[in-house]
Design a protein around this motif. Sequence first.
Motif, mmCIF file in Angstrom:
data_model
loop_
_atom_site.group_PDB
_atom_site.id
_atom_site.type_symbol
_atom_site.label_atom_id
_atom_site.label_comp_id
_atom_site.label_asym_id
_atom_site.label_seq_id
_atom_site.Cartn_x
_atom_site.Cartn_y
_atom_site.Cartn_z
ATOM 1 N N LYS A 169 0.860 -1.193 0.000
ATOM 2 C CA LYS A 169 0.000 0.000 0.000
ATOM 3 C C LYS A 169 0.885 1.229 0.000
ATOM 4 N N LEU A 170 0.840 1.986 -1.094
ATOM 5 C CA LEU A 170 1.697 3.155 -1.262
ATOM 6 C C LEU A 170 1.400 4.221 -0.216
ATOM 7 N N LEU A 171 0.168 4.252 0.268
ATOM 8 C CA LEU A 171 -0.210 5.231 1.285
ATOM 9 C C LEU A 171 0.582 5.051 2.570
ATOM 10 N N TYR A 172 1.166 3.867 2.773
ATOM 11 C CA TYR A 172 1.909 3.601 3.998
ATOM 12 C C TYR A 172 3.396 3.939 3.884
ATOM 13 N N LEU A 173 3.770 4.649 2.828
ATOM 14 C CA LEU A 173 5.144 5.132 2.696
ATOM 15 C C LEU A 173 5.576 5.994 3.885
ATOM 16 N N PRO A 174 4.681 6.789 4.495
ATOM 17 C CA PRO A 174 5.098 7.595 5.662
ATOM 18 C C PRO A 174 5.672 6.783 6.815
ATOM 19 N N TYR A 222 -2.188 6.218 -13.129
ATOM 20 C CA TYR A 222 -3.609 6.478 -12.910
ATOM 21 C C TYR A 222 -4.116 5.715 -11.681
ATOM 22 N N THR A 223 -3.737 4.435 -11.552
ATOM 23 C CA THR A 223 -4.248 3.584 -10.480
ATOM 24 C C THR A 223 -3.705 3.987 -9.123
ATOM 25 N N TRP A 224 -2.427 4.305 -9.060
ATOM 26 C CA TRP A 224 -1.777 4.566 -7.779
ATOM 27 C C TRP A 224 -1.861 6.022 -7.349
ATOM 28 N N VAL A 225 -2.028 6.932 -8.279
ATOM 29 C CA VAL A 225 -1.975 8.359 -7.938
ATOM 30 C C VAL A 225 -3.287 9.078 -8.261
ATOM 31 N N THR A 226 -3.712 9.017 -9.518
ATOM 32 C CA THR A 226 -4.879 9.794 -9.938
ATOM 33 C C THR A 226 -6.171 9.284 -9.315
ATOM 34 N N PHE A 227 -6.436 7.988 -9.456
ATOM 35 C CA PHE A 227 -7.709 7.437 -8.984
ATOM 36 C C PHE A 227 -7.928 7.595 -7.480
ATOM 37 N N PRO A 228 -6.924 7.313 -6.620
ATOM 38 C CA PRO A 228 -7.172 7.479 -5.183
ATOM 39 C C PRO A 228 -7.600 8.880 -4.776
ATOM 40 N N MET A 229 -7.164 9.878 -5.540
ATOM 41 C CA MET A 229 -7.532 11.252 -5.193
ATOM 42 C C MET A 229 -9.018 11.507 -5.376
ATOM 43 N N THR A 230 -9.643 10.802 -6.328
ATOM 44 C CA THR A 230 -11.069 11.004 -6.591
ATOM 45 C C THR A 230 -11.940 9.956 -5.898
ATOM 46 N N ALA A 231 -11.377 8.758 -5.678
ATOM 47 C CA ALA A 231 -12.177 7.658 -5.117
ATOM 48 C C ALA A 231 -12.680 7.989 -3.722
ATOM 49 N N ARG A 232 -11.825 8.613 -2.916
ATOM 50 C CA ARG A 232 -12.231 8.943 -1.548
ATOM 51 C C ARG A 232 -13.421 9.896 -1.554
ATOM 52 N N ARG A 233 -13.433 10.817 -2.517
ATOM 53 C CA ARG A 233 -14.550 11.763 -2.613
ATOM 54 C C ARG A 233 -15.810 11.073 -3.145
ATOM 55 N N GLN A 234 -15.633 10.176 -4.131
ATOM 56 C CA GLN A 234 -16.774 9.472 -4.704
ATOM 57 C C GLN A 234 -17.432 8.554 -3.678
ATOM 58 N N ALA A 235 -16.597 7.945 -2.823
ATOM 59 C CA ALA A 235 -17.103 6.982 -1.838
ATOM 60 C C ALA A 235 -17.301 7.636 -0.471
ATOM 61 N N VAL A 287 -3.677 8.291 12.021
ATOM 62 C CA VAL A 287 -3.835 9.343 11.014
ATOM 63 C C VAL A 287 -4.078 8.741 9.636
ATOM 64 N N LEU A 288 -3.289 7.742 9.267
ATOM 65 C CA LEU A 288 -3.425 7.119 7.951
ATOM 66 C C LEU A 288 -4.742 6.372 7.824
ATOM 67 N N ASP A 289 -5.179 5.761 8.907
ATOM 68 C CA ASP A 289 -6.455 5.047 8.869
ATOM 69 C C ASP A 289 -7.616 6.009 8.672
ATOM 70 N N LEU A 290 -7.562 7.157 9.325
ATOM 71 C CA LEU A 290 -8.631 8.146 9.186
ATOM 72 C C LEU A 290 -8.651 8.759 7.796
ATOM 73 N N ALA A 291 -7.523 8.710 7.099
ATOM 74 C CA ALA A 291 -7.447 9.277 5.750
ATOM 75 C C ALA A 291 -8.018 8.319 4.699
ATOM 76 N N GLN A 292 -8.430 7.130 5.127
ATOM 77 C CA GLN A 292 -8.935 6.142 4.187
ATOM 78 C C GLN A 292 -10.454 5.997 4.338
ATOM 79 N N PHE A 293 -10.957 4.773 4.184
ATOM 80 C CA PHE A 293 -12.396 4.563 4.109
ATOM 81 C C PHE A 293 -13.035 4.148 5.432
#
Length: 507
Positions: A169-174, A222-235, A287-293
């Motif tokens: 999960k790229l989001l866990y790079l921090p 698109y999958t790793w960068v672009t889509f996650p930026m919109t998916a959180r808003r859509q869902a 923090v990372l968990d709250l930034a997800q779904f």
Amino acid sequence: MTRLRIGAIAAVLLAGVLSLPRPLGGDQALFLYIAKSIDHGSLLYRDLWDAKQPGIYIFYAVAGNLFGFNDIAVHLLELIVMLALAVVLQRTLPDFGFSRRAAALAPIATVLPYYLVAATWDLSQLEPLLGLPLYLGFWTSMRARDSTQHQARWQLAAGACCAIVSIFKLLYLPYGVLFLALSMRRDRRARTAAAWALGFAAAWSPVLIWVLAHSLVHEVWYTWVTFPMTARRQAAQPLSVLTSSARSFGRSFAPVAALALVGIWAHRHRLERWMVLALAWAALALVLDLAQFWWRYLYWDATVPVGLFAVLGAIALADNAREHRRVVLGSLGVVLLLAVYALAPHRQRIAESFPDPTATLRHTDARDDLRALEEPLYGDLDRTLAVLRAPDARPGPVVIFGSPIVQLASGRAQAGRIPGFLANTLGSDEWHDFATQMRSTPPAYVFIGEVQGISESEFLESRGTEVLEILQQSYCGAAHPAAGRWLVQCRDVAQVPGALRRATGNP
């Protein structure tokens, strides 16, 4: 001491074996379906698409190739990972000042609770699987700071461990950035960062080479960068999802968390560097968990550091048993009550494991009963799939707007690359692509069910109108089981939006 180590490992092993026949949740069924398709020659992100990084599919593909593409195989490989984490903890915790006895018992607080209280949708998710590489990154980072020799080697290993986490999960790079920042020494910052970066790059290089070799740069970006930026808003989800998941996980992990608070309180005046890093790990996880779904399985990425403090809490209670007997007994009573409270939702599953713990592994009926108990969809699966298994059923791929459990159990290929399971995250561009794939690869059947209690019809009507138009024009009702409804292709699918409507004169 050897007996304590073996006893702790045996407890984890027994709990893990009892969890082998437990069913896959929806996410896990999708992972297994994609891994199986990859094993049969499909190319991830081009032929089959999901928003995850490749790590989880690699794990499921390894499980399938080693033990078979089924739920028991996935849980078996997961058990191996969990046992490895338990052994690593026992061997490495003395580096942080833990006594040999405390280190031997550490898996009881860090690994065993997972198998006792994990829900169906928690098992074999990537968050609990990342406990091992996260801890190894944590431990090697501390070894790199404290070591007088081979510091570069330890940082190299730390970078590689953190890379493995981000491949899942790229989001866990921090996490990697955190471990690096708090393990660097002022006099060796450049050298430390260079070694860490080299290890990170080395672990990522096979993935990047694979991306370049298959010309997937655009799809991956698109999958790793672009889509996650919109998916959180859509869902976007109501706050009730957060409160419900936090309450559910908090109940499950309450006894360990209570002991952890005791451990933190006992060391509040003498926090060592590893404790500071462990606290930072747990805080960053939140923090990372709250930034997800906001799903409850996300919280498992913080259970190792919390478990370590729980071990310290148990030690503190044991050390003060004589001097503060009443306080210690009261604290143990609270922990015991919390443990009963945490296990209460799982009492039927645990009770049915005895007196014959292997019954669900040896007997198909017992395994089916367990699956139906944990995920009602399994109990109705035969009726749900009856339309596909009928003698006059049409051959061909399917689209599942609902749980991937139906997709996996159907034995049919998915029509197109985008799974219907992701309907709640798709934006206008993705829905247009979905309509395009339905025109190019018309599914023989379409299933419209529910995900997390929400009908997928809502997303078709509010967002996927182009797809809904295809369904209304070219598909007819086929069956209506309790889990949803089936549509079967009864007319040709128009290749141009609205073409069939214009040709037939239908409004």
